[in-house]
Design a protein around this motif. Structure first.
Motif, PDB file in Angstrom:
ATOM      1  N   LEU A  62      21.958  40.969 -87.870  1.00  0.00           N
ATOM      2  CA  LEU A  62      23.071  41.684 -89.519  1.00  0.00           C
ATOM      3  C   LEU A  62      22.320  42.657 -89.578  1.00  0.00           C
ATOM      4  O   LEU A  62      20.951  42.795 -90.224  1.00  0.00           O
ATOM      5  CB  LEU A  62      23.022  40.359 -89.971  1.00  0.00           C
ATOM      6  N   SER A  63      22.473  44.179 -89.919  1.00  0.00           N
ATOM      7  CA  SER A  63      22.015  44.997 -90.279  1.00  0.00           C
ATOM      8  C   SER A  63      22.713  45.957 -90.595  1.00  0.00           C
ATOM      9  O   SER A  63      22.847  45.126 -92.073  1.00  0.00           O
ATOM     10  CB  SER A  63      22.297  46.165 -88.301  1.00  0.00           C
ATOM     11  N   SER A  64      22.589  47.011 -91.472  1.00  0.00           N
ATOM     12  CA  SER A  64      22.841  47.729 -92.833  1.00  0.00           C
ATOM     13  C   SER A  64      24.178  48.818 -92.378  1.00  0.00           C
ATOM     14  O   SER A  64      23.703  49.487 -91.180  1.00  0.00           O
ATOM     15  CB  SER A  64      22.063  47.997 -93.659  1.00  0.00           C
ATOM     16  N   HIS A  65      25.076  48.734 -93.477  1.00  0.00           N
ATOM     17  CA  HIS A  65      26.015  49.712 -92.968  1.00  0.00           C
ATOM     18  C   HIS A  65      25.231  51.214 -93.030  1.00  0.00           C
ATOM     19  O   HIS A  65      25.760  52.406 -92.349  1.00  0.00           O
ATOM     20  CB  HIS A  65      26.902  50.201 -94.272  1.00  0.00           C
ATOM     21  N   GLY A  66      23.864  51.341 -94.246  1.00  0.00           N
ATOM     22  CA  GLY A  66      23.181  52.707 -94.003  1.00  0.00           C
ATOM     23  C   GLY A  66      22.750  53.214 -93.042  1.00  0.00           C
ATOM     24  O   GLY A  66      22.323  54.133 -92.719  1.00  0.00           O
ATOM     25  N   VAL A  67      22.798  52.008 -92.306  1.00  0.00           N
ATOM     26  CA  VAL A  67      22.392  52.529 -90.320  1.00  0.00           C
ATOM     27  C   VAL A  67      23.327  53.487 -90.521  1.00  0.00           C
ATOM     28  O   VAL A  67      22.863  54.661 -89.696  1.00  0.00           O
ATOM     29  CB  VAL A  67      21.571  51.636 -89.785  1.00  0.00           C
ATOM     30  N   GLY A  68      24.289  53.281 -89.765  1.00  0.00           N
ATOM     31  CA  GLY A  68      25.096  53.956 -89.404  1.00  0.00           C
ATOM     32  C   GLY A  68      25.340  55.504 -90.106  1.00  0.00           C
ATOM     33  O   GLY A  68      25.255  56.789 -89.974  1.00  0.00           O
ATOM     34  N   THR A  69      25.220  55.271 -91.982  1.00  0.00           N
ATOM     35  CA  THR A  69      24.971  56.735 -92.178  1.00  0.00           C
ATOM     36  C   THR A  69      23.608  57.203 -92.641  1.00  0.00           C
ATOM     37  O   THR A  69      23.899  57.933 -93.349  1.00  0.00           O
ATOM     38  CB  THR A  69      25.409  56.643 -93.640  1.00  0.00           C
ATOM     39  N   GLY A  70      22.734  56.722 -91.977  1.00  0.00           N
ATOM     40  CA  GLY A  70      21.729  57.800 -91.823  1.00  0.00           C
ATOM     41  C   GLY A  70      20.514  57.570 -93.305  1.00  0.00           C
ATOM     42  O   GLY A  70      20.031  57.568 -93.255  1.00  0.00           O
ATOM     43  N   ARG A  71      21.304  56.383 -94.118  1.00  0.00           N
ATOM     44  CA  ARG A  71      20.765  55.893 -95.026  1.00  0.00           C
ATOM     45  C   ARG A  71      19.275  55.143 -94.936  1.00  0.00           C
ATOM     46  O   ARG A  71      18.107  55.101 -95.670  1.00  0.00           O
ATOM     47  CB  ARG A  71      21.692  55.358 -96.129  1.00  0.00           C
ATOM     48  N   HIS A  72      19.663  54.412 -94.288  1.00  0.00           N
ATOM     49  CA  HIS A  72      18.543  53.327 -93.986  1.00  0.00           C
ATOM     50  C   HIS A  72      18.037  53.758 -92.897  1.00  0.00           C
ATOM     51  O   HIS A  72      18.090  54.458 -91.814  1.00  0.00           O
ATOM     52  CB  HIS A  72      18.690  51.814 -94.532  1.00  0.00           C
ATOM     53  N   PRO A  73      16.857  53.266 -92.229  1.00  0.00           N
ATOM     54  CA  PRO A  73      15.960  53.529 -90.425  1.00  0.00           C
ATOM     55  C   PRO A  73      16.240  52.577 -89.888  1.00  0.00           C
ATOM     56  O   PRO A  73      17.403  51.654 -90.071  1.00  0.00           O
ATOM     57  CB  PRO A  73      14.527  53.065 -90.851  1.00  0.00           C
ATOM     58  N   SER A  74      16.779  53.315 -88.540  1.00  0.00           N
ATOM     59  CA  SER A  74      17.103  52.460 -87.649  1.00  0.00           C
ATOM     60  C   SER A  74      16.354  51.241 -86.012  1.00  0.00           C
ATOM     61  O   SER A  74      16.601  51.210 -85.372  1.00  0.00           O
ATOM     62  CB  SER A  74      18.097  53.270 -86.318  1.00  0.00           C
ATOM     63  N   VAL A  75      15.337  51.260 -86.981  1.00  0.00           N
ATOM     64  CA  VAL A  75      14.459  50.273 -86.523  1.00  0.00           C
ATOM     65  C   VAL A  75      14.670  49.467 -85.763  1.00  0.00           C
ATOM     66  O   VAL A  75      14.791  48.851 -84.450  1.00  0.00           O
ATOM     67  CB  VAL A  75      13.538  50.135 -87.307  1.00  0.00           C
ATOM     68  N   LEU A  76      15.436  48.285 -86.514  1.00  0.00           N
ATOM     69  CA  LEU A  76      16.116  46.609 -86.140  1.00  0.00           C
ATOM     70  C   LEU A  76      16.618  47.194 -84.478  1.00  0.00           C
ATOM     71  O   LEU A  76      16.513  46.409 -83.563  1.00  0.00           O
ATOM     72  CB  LEU A  76      16.602  45.954 -86.767  1.00  0.00           C
ATOM     73  N   GLU A  77      18.326  48.172 -85.243  1.00  0.00           N
ATOM     74  CA  GLU A  77      18.845  47.930 -84.547  1.00  0.00           C
ATOM     75  C   GLU A  77      18.165  48.963 -82.972  1.00  0.00           C
ATOM     76  O   GLU A  77      18.815  48.549 -81.989  1.00  0.00           O
ATOM     77  CB  GLU A  77      20.128  49.241 -85.140  1.00  0.00           C
ATOM     78  N   ASP A  78      17.823  49.551 -82.765  1.00  0.00           N
ATOM     79  CA  ASP A  78      17.448  50.267 -82.065  1.00  0.00           C
ATOM     80  C   ASP A  78      16.282  48.834 -80.970  1.00  0.00           C
ATOM     81  O   ASP A  78      16.313  49.329 -80.039  1.00  0.00           O
ATOM     82  CB  ASP A  78      16.077  51.451 -82.070  1.00  0.00           C
ATOM     83  N   ALA A  79      16.011  48.204 -81.664  1.00  0.00           N
ATOM     84  CA  ALA A  79      14.814  47.778 -80.366  1.00  0.00           C
ATOM     85  C   ALA A  79      15.453  46.563 -80.028  1.00  0.00           C
ATOM     86  O   ALA A  79      15.644  46.423 -78.543  1.00  0.00           O
ATOM     87  CB  ALA A  79      13.648  46.583 -81.741  1.00  0.00           C
ATOM     88  N   VAL A  80      17.028  46.305 -80.604  1.00  0.00           N
ATOM     89  CA  VAL A  80      17.948  45.562 -80.451  1.00  0.00           C
ATOM     90  C   VAL A  80      18.255  46.170 -78.523  1.00  0.00           C
ATOM     91  O   VAL A  80      18.665  45.500 -77.876  1.00  0.00           O
ATOM     92  CB  VAL A  80      19.088  44.539 -80.761  1.00  0.00           C
ATOM     93  N   GLU A  81      18.846  46.984 -79.146  1.00  0.00           N
ATOM     94  CA  GLU A  81      19.354  47.965 -78.323  1.00  0.00           C
ATOM     95  C   GLU A  81      18.440  48.303 -76.838  1.00  0.00           C
ATOM     96  O   GLU A  81      19.068  47.930 -75.762  1.00  0.00           O
ATOM     97  CB  GLU A  81      20.088  49.318 -78.374  1.00  0.00           C
ATOM     98  N   GLN A  82      16.933  48.177 -76.948  1.00  0.00           N
ATOM     99  CA  GLN A  82      16.095  48.773 -75.910  1.00  0.00           C
ATOM    100  C   GLN A  82      16.125  47.274 -75.198  1.00  0.00           C
ATOM    101  O   GLN A  82      14.783  47.180 -74.645  1.00  0.00           O
ATOM    102  CB  GLN A  82      15.488  49.016 -76.516  1.00  0.00           C
ATOM    103  N   SER A  83      16.452  45.884 -75.846  1.00  0.00           N
ATOM    104  CA  SER A  83      15.373  44.860 -75.728  1.00  0.00           C
ATOM    105  C   SER A  83      16.448  44.160 -74.168  1.00  0.00           C
ATOM    106  O   SER A  83      15.803  42.890 -74.108  1.00  0.00           O
ATOM    107  CB  SER A  83      15.954  43.606 -76.380  1.00  0.00           C
ATOM    108  N   GLY A  84      17.173  45.001 -73.411  1.00  0.00           N
ATOM    109  CA  GLY A  84      17.441  44.171 -72.245  1.00  0.00           C
ATOM    110  C   GLY A  84      18.830  42.977 -72.817  1.00  0.00           C
ATOM    111  O   GLY A  84      19.168  42.361 -71.651  1.00  0.00           O
ATOM    112  N   LEU A  85      18.980  42.316 -73.616  1.00  0.00           N
ATOM    113  CA  LEU A  85      19.922  41.333 -74.674  1.00  0.00           C
ATOM    114  C   LEU A  85      21.381  42.646 -74.677  1.00  0.00           C
ATOM    115  O   LEU A  85      21.643  43.473 -74.749  1.00  0.00           O
ATOM    116  CB  LEU A  85      19.236  40.660 -75.204  1.00  0.00           C
ATOM    117  N   GLU A  86      22.345  41.594 -74.354  1.00  0.00           N
ATOM    118  CA  GLU A  86      23.510  41.898 -75.366  1.00  0.00           C
ATOM    119  C   GLU A  86      23.722  41.387 -76.405  1.00  0.00           C
ATOM    120  O   GLU A  86      22.552  40.741 -77.018  1.00  0.00           O
ATOM    121  CB  GLU A  86      24.636  40.705 -74.508  1.00  0.00           C
ATOM    122  N   TRP A  87      23.997  42.165 -76.742  1.00  0.00           N
ATOM    123  CA  TRP A  87      23.850  42.472 -78.120  1.00  0.00           C
ATOM    124  C   TRP A  87      25.704  43.106 -79.129  1.00  0.00           C
ATOM    125  O   TRP A  87      26.020  43.610 -78.437  1.00  0.00           O
ATOM    126  CB  TRP A  87      23.330  43.534 -78.700  1.00  0.00           C
TER     127      TRP A  87
END
Length: 272
Positions: free
Chosen positions: A95-120
């Motif tokens: 559960l991320s945030s619309h603000g990540v897509g618009t650049g309003r919020h940092p993408s730290v959580l999404e980046d970590a999940v994408e780079q984790s090697g897990l399916e997401w």
């Protein structure tokens, strides 16, 4: 087995119920003791202490990852994902945030999940209908709603719709690698939300417009400063993307997203 973190919240509770209705085995994770539906196992854990999550993950096929507002200050997403990988959980729905897509919020959580090697799968909800519960006490006691930017309209999404989308993403691996933006059916302003509460109550509710400074002081009582400033920016000067209605809920659920008025009618006891 599906593990749901944040199981006490506005999304977590209806998500657990939706998964139970679908016949899925569920472990509900929260920081505090809660009542859970029959057949659901509860596990008490705090993501700020990642090892506390580990017992709930044994044998899990997928994790719904919902972090608390204070996690960015007190938590370590990489440590959480290390525990998830060590437990051989193959898939995460964040559960991320619309603000990540618009650049309003940092993408730290999404980046970590994408780079984790897990399916997401990423879910990016915007402004929650349930955010208006911050007005509940003043509506109950004064029949007043006080908020900034009274006539600035952005979509607000029903947490129950978020939960239904999350249940689909958790149950169906075909959503791997997808990002879904979740909004309500139309932009709605604070003044219009106050009018909807008034209509559901059958009583007059007066709208009082706060200054940005007044709203900021109030929000700092329960939100980190960076989140407050980003939120006020989105509420006061939304971009075209932040005003836009996403088709993703209707596409995934086969029906339009619920309106704010529908959410109010289900939640009206909070305002009485």
């Amino acid at each position: 087995m599906i593990v749901v973190t944040g199981a006490t919240g506005n999304v977590g509770q209806p998500l657990v119920r939706a998964l139970v209705r679908a016949g899925e085995p569920v472990i509900a994770v929260s920081r505090s003791e809660i009542g859970v539906p029959a057949g659901v196992r509860h596990h008490q854990a705090d993501l700020a202490e990642p090892q506390s999550l580990e017992p709930a993950l044994q044998g899990a096929a997928v994790l719904f990852l919902l972090t608390s507002p204070d996690f960015m200050a007190n938590g370590n997403i990489h440590a959480v994902l290390d525990v998830v990988r060590a437990a051989d959980v193959p898939r995460v729905v964040l559960l991320s945030s619309h603000g990540v897509g618009t650049g309003r919020h940092p993408s730290v959580l999404e980046d970590a999940v994408e780079q984790s090697g897990l399916e997401w799968t990423m879910l990016r909800p915007g402004n929650f209908d349930s955010n208006s519960l911050q007005w509940a006490d003043m509506v109950r006691t004064q029949r007043v709603v006080a908020a900034p930017f009274g006539d600035v309209a952005i979509p607000a999404v029903d947490p129950a719709d978020i939960a239904e989308v999350a249940a689909i993403a958790l149950r169906e691996p075909r959503h791997q690698g997808n990002i879904y933006t979740l909004t309500g059916p139309e932009p709605i302003s604070p003044r219009q939300q106050a009018a909807a509460i008034s209509a559901a109550l059958g009583e007059s509710v007066r709208f009082v417009e706060q200054s940005r400074a007044e709203a900021r002081t109030q929000m700092l009582r329960y939100m980190p400063e960076a989140v407050v400033d980003a939120t006020l920016g989105a509420l006061g000067t939304p971009s075209a993307a932040e005003r836009a209605v996403s088709p993703d809920i209707e596409r995934l659920l086969g029906r339009p997203p619920r309106t704010f008025a529908e959410w109010v009618s289900r939640s009206i006891t909070a305002f009485k």
